[in-house]
Design an enzyme around this catalytic site. Structure first.
Site, PDB file in Angstrom:
ATOM      1  N   GLU A 145      67.479  -7.038   8.562  1.00  9.69           N
ATOM      2  CA  GLU A 145      68.355  -6.646   9.670  1.00  9.69           C
ATOM      3  C   GLU A 145      67.958  -7.279  11.004  1.00  9.69           C
ATOM      4  O   GLU A 145      68.743  -7.286  11.937  1.00  9.69           O
ATOM      5  CB  GLU A 145      68.373  -5.114   9.806  1.00  9.69           C
ATOM      6  CG  GLU A 145      68.978  -4.450   8.581  1.00  9.69           C
ATOM      7  CD  GLU A 145      68.991  -2.926   8.659  1.00  9.69           C
ATOM      8  OE1 GLU A 145      68.867  -2.388   9.776  1.00  9.69           O
ATOM      9  OE2 GLU A 145      69.097  -2.295   7.604  1.00  9.69           O
TER      10      GLU A 145
ATOM     11  N   GLU B 237      64.875 -10.168  11.454  1.00  7.48           N
ATOM     12  CA  GLU B 237      64.410 -11.561  11.369  1.00  7.48           C
ATOM     13  C   GLU B 237      65.506 -12.524  10.929  1.00  7.48           C
ATOM     14  O   GLU B 237      65.726 -13.568  11.540  1.00  7.48           O
ATOM     15  CB  GLU B 237      63.253 -11.679  10.367  1.00  7.48           C
ATOM     16  CG  GLU B 237      62.013 -10.937  10.770  1.00  7.48           C
ATOM     17  CD  GLU B 237      60.858 -11.199   9.821  1.00  7.48           C
ATOM     18  OE1 GLU B 237      60.575 -12.364   9.520  1.00  7.48           O
ATOM     19  OE2 GLU B 237      60.224 -10.225   9.381  1.00  7.48           O
TER      20      GLU B 237
ATOM     21  N   ASN C 214      63.147 -16.207   5.208  1.00  8.75           N
ATOM     22  CA  ASN C 214      63.691 -16.717   6.477  1.00  8.75           C
ATOM     23  C   ASN C 214      64.216 -18.142   6.313  1.00  8.75           C
ATOM     24  O   ASN C 214      65.261 -18.497   6.872  1.00  8.75           O
ATOM     25  CB  ASN C 214      62.632 -16.649   7.580  1.00  8.75           C
ATOM     26  CG  ASN C 214      62.477 -15.247   8.126  1.00  8.75           C
ATOM     27  OD1 ASN C 214      63.397 -14.723   8.747  1.00  8.75           O
ATOM     28  ND2 ASN C 214      61.340 -14.625   7.883  1.00  8.75           N
TER      29      ASN C 214
ATOM     30  N   GLU D 207      49.725 -22.151  22.424  1.00 10.77           N
ATOM     31  CA  GLU D 207      48.448 -22.354  21.745  1.00 10.77           C
ATOM     32  C   GLU D 207      47.869 -21.075  21.135  1.00 10.77           C
ATOM     33  O   GLU D 207      46.853 -21.129  20.451  1.00 10.77           O
ATOM     34  CB  GLU D 207      47.427 -22.988  22.704  1.00 10.77           C
ATOM     35  CG  GLU D 207      47.674 -24.468  23.007  1.00 10.77           C
ATOM     36  CD  GLU D 207      48.799 -24.725  24.007  1.00 10.77           C
ATOM     37  OE1 GLU D 207      49.401 -23.757  24.526  1.00 10.77           O
ATOM     38  OE2 GLU D 207      49.083 -25.911  24.261  1.00 10.77           O
ATOM     39  N   GLU D 208      48.454 -19.919  21.412  1.00  8.21           N
ATOM     40  CA  GLU D 208      47.900 -18.679  20.853  1.00  8.21           C
ATOM     41  C   GLU D 208      48.917 -17.968  19.960  1.00  8.21           C
ATOM     42  O   GLU D 208      50.124 -18.105  20.157  1.00  8.21           O
ATOM     43  CB  GLU D 208      47.463 -17.749  21.985  1.00  8.21           C
ATOM     44  CG  GLU D 208      46.224 -18.293  22.670  1.00  8.21           C
ATOM     45  CD  GLU D 208      45.605 -17.303  23.617  1.00  8.21           C
ATOM     46  OE1 GLU D 208      45.691 -16.093  23.341  1.00  8.21           O
ATOM     47  OE2 GLU D 208      45.042 -17.753  24.617  1.00  8.21           O
TER      48      GLU D 208
ATOM     49  N   ASN E 122      58.849 -19.483  16.516  1.00  7.27           N
ATOM     50  CA  ASN E 122      58.255 -18.657  15.464  1.00  7.27           C
ATOM     51  C   ASN E 122      59.029 -17.359  15.377  1.00  7.27           C
ATOM     52  O   ASN E 122      59.484 -16.827  16.398  1.00  7.27           O
ATOM     53  CB  ASN E 122      56.795 -18.353  15.829  1.00  7.27           C
ATOM     54  CG  ASN E 122      56.103 -17.449  14.818  1.00  7.27           C
ATOM     55  OD1 ASN E 122      56.190 -17.680  13.604  1.00  7.27           O
ATOM     56  ND2 ASN E 122      55.417 -16.429  15.298  1.00  7.27           N
TER      57      ASN E 122
ATOM     58  N   HIS F 130      58.453 -13.446  14.400  1.00  7.14           N
ATOM     59  CA  HIS F 130      57.360 -12.484  14.182  1.00  7.14           C
ATOM     60  C   HIS F 130      57.964 -11.115  13.859  1.00  7.14           C
ATOM     61  O   HIS F 130      58.903 -10.674  14.529  1.00  7.14           O
ATOM     62  CB  HIS F 130      56.462 -12.387  15.415  1.00  7.14           C
ATOM     63  CG  HIS F 130      55.341 -11.418  15.206  1.00  7.14           C
ATOM     64  ND1 HIS F 130      54.237 -11.734  14.444  1.00  7.14           N
ATOM     65  CD2 HIS F 130      55.186 -10.131  15.592  1.00  7.14           C
ATOM     66  CE1 HIS F 130      53.451 -10.673  14.384  1.00  7.14           C
ATOM     67  NE2 HIS F 130      53.998  -9.687  15.073  1.00  7.14           N
TER      68      HIS F 130
ATOM     69  N   LEU G  23      48.985 -23.335  14.741  1.00  7.04           N
ATOM     70  CA  LEU G  23      49.110 -24.775  14.994  1.00  7.04           C
ATOM     71  C   LEU G  23      48.150 -25.161  16.112  1.00  7.04           C
ATOM     72  O   LEU G  23      48.020 -24.449  17.111  1.00  7.04           O
ATOM     73  CB  LEU G  23      50.543 -25.128  15.401  1.00  7.04           C
ATOM     74  CG  LEU G  23      51.609 -25.016  14.311  1.00  7.04           C
ATOM     75  CD1 LEU G  23      52.976 -25.337  14.892  1.00  7.04           C
ATOM     76  CD2 LEU G  23      51.302 -25.930  13.124  1.00  7.04           C
TER      77      LEU G  23
HETATM   78  C1  GAR Z   1      58.046 -12.581   7.601  1.00  9.67           C
HETATM   79  O1  GAR Z   1      58.121 -11.198   7.812  1.00  9.67           O
HETATM   80  C2  GAR Z   1      57.576 -13.260   8.870  1.00  9.67           C
HETATM   81  O2  GAR Z   1      58.060 -12.703  10.038  1.00  9.67           O
HETATM   82  C3  GAR Z   1      56.108 -13.041   8.768  1.00  9.67           C
HETATM   83  O3  GAR Z   1      55.800 -13.269   7.412  1.00  9.67           O
HETATM   84  C4  GAR Z   1      56.921 -12.904   6.617  1.00  9.67           C
HETATM   85  C5  GAR Z   1      57.235 -14.076   5.730  1.00  9.67           C
HETATM   86  O4  GAR Z   1      58.485 -13.962   5.142  1.00  9.67           O
HETATM   87  N1  GAR Z   1      55.413 -13.903   9.682  1.00  9.67           N
HETATM   88  C6  GAR Z   1      54.329 -13.517  10.335  1.00  9.67           C
HETATM   89  O5  GAR Z   1      53.798 -12.432  10.158  1.00  9.67           O
HETATM   90  C7  GAR Z   1      53.782 -14.537  11.323  1.00  9.67           C
HETATM   91  N2  GAR Z   1      52.976 -13.879  12.320  1.00  9.67           N
HETATM   92  P1  GAR Z   1      59.246 -15.165   4.434  1.00  9.67           P
HETATM   93  O6  GAR Z   1      58.213 -16.173   3.916  1.00  9.67           O
HETATM   94  O7  GAR Z   1      59.950 -14.481   3.272  1.00  9.67           O
HETATM   95  O8  GAR Z   1      60.208 -15.771   5.413  1.00  9.67           O
END
Ligand code: GAR
Length: 213
Positions: free
Chosen positions: A179, A181, A14, A148-149, A108, A110, A94
């Site tokens: 496709e 994120e 990402n 906060e959550e 964020n 997800h 955080l």
């Molecule tokens: C990604 O799929 C991201 O959405 C997920 O970890 C992966 C890291 O990918 N994040 C979470 O699950 C947070 N709740 P990356 O380091 O290659 O971007």
């Protein structure tokens, strides 16, 4: 120019998508002022170094309690004066002082359609395993404001992808990353840069219309 800091924990795909969209001009009004990694030696760190972006390591286990960790995180970020903080595969929660310091200015990504398959324990490959176990026909990704959550703050953008009958958690994860994120995270940052995000209670209003598919 919107100055952003990016927080990472792992592969950094990402982060790479943001770097690439800045260099190809899609995110022209955005500059990455620094990357904070939750541990050293990640691919994400290597990607930042390769792009000449300053990196700091802030590791939870180096601090005696959550408050000391929060203070270190605030100190690390404050040096760069970021206007927006982007959690791009960042797996720590955080603390409240960090969230308050950048209220409504932390986002964020997800890897599921919130409010499904999210919250504590749903990170990395796990949401995809749970999607396959549930029999759902679609999944996707969500970019949301951080509160906060885990995975709870107001939703900015979502994008769906299909679940195929022969998917494994790994093939599904790759499809969601590439496709969904890596499409909606840069798009959400662009909306911030254009001043088009307004937050009222739990709702995000995108000025000039929604960018969702
Ligand atoms: C990604 O799929 C991201 O959405 C997920 O970890 C992966 C890291 O990918 N994040 C979470 O699950 C947070 N709740 P990356 O380091 O290659 O971007």
């Amino acid at each position: 120019m919107l100055d952003i800091a990016v927080l990472v924990s792992g592969g950094g795909t990402n982060l790479q998508a943001i770097i690439d969209r800045i260099s190809d001009g899609d995110l022209s009004g955005v500059r990455i002022v620094g990357v904070v990694a939750s541990r050293s030696g990640t691919m994400a760190e290597q990607r930042a170094v390769r792009a000449n972006i300053p990196v700091k390591i802030v590791c939870r286990k180096d601090f005696p309690d959550p408050e000391a960790y929060d203070r270190a995180m605030i100190a690390a970020l404050s040096d760069w004066k970021p206007e927006l903080i982007v959690l791009a595969g960042f797996l720590n929660l955080l603390g409240p002082t960090v969230v308050a310091a950048w209220r409504n200015r932390i986002v964020n990504v997800h890897p599921s359609l919130i409010p499904s398959f999210c919250g504590p324990g749903y990170y990395g490959i796990r949401p995809h395993e749970a999607v396959l176990a549930s029999g759902a026909c679609v999944t996707g990704a969500t970019v949301h404001i951080v509160d906060e959550e885990y995975d709870r703050g107001p939703i900015i953008l979502q994008k769906t992808v299909p679940v195929h009958a022969d998917d494994t958690p790994q093939t599904l994860q790759l499809r969601v990353m590439q496709e969904a994120e890596q499409v909606i995270l840069p798009k959400a940052i662009a909306l911030f840069a254009a001043g088009r995000i307004q937050i009222e209670d739990r709702k995000v209003i995108i000025l000039g219309g929604t960018e969702n598919d």
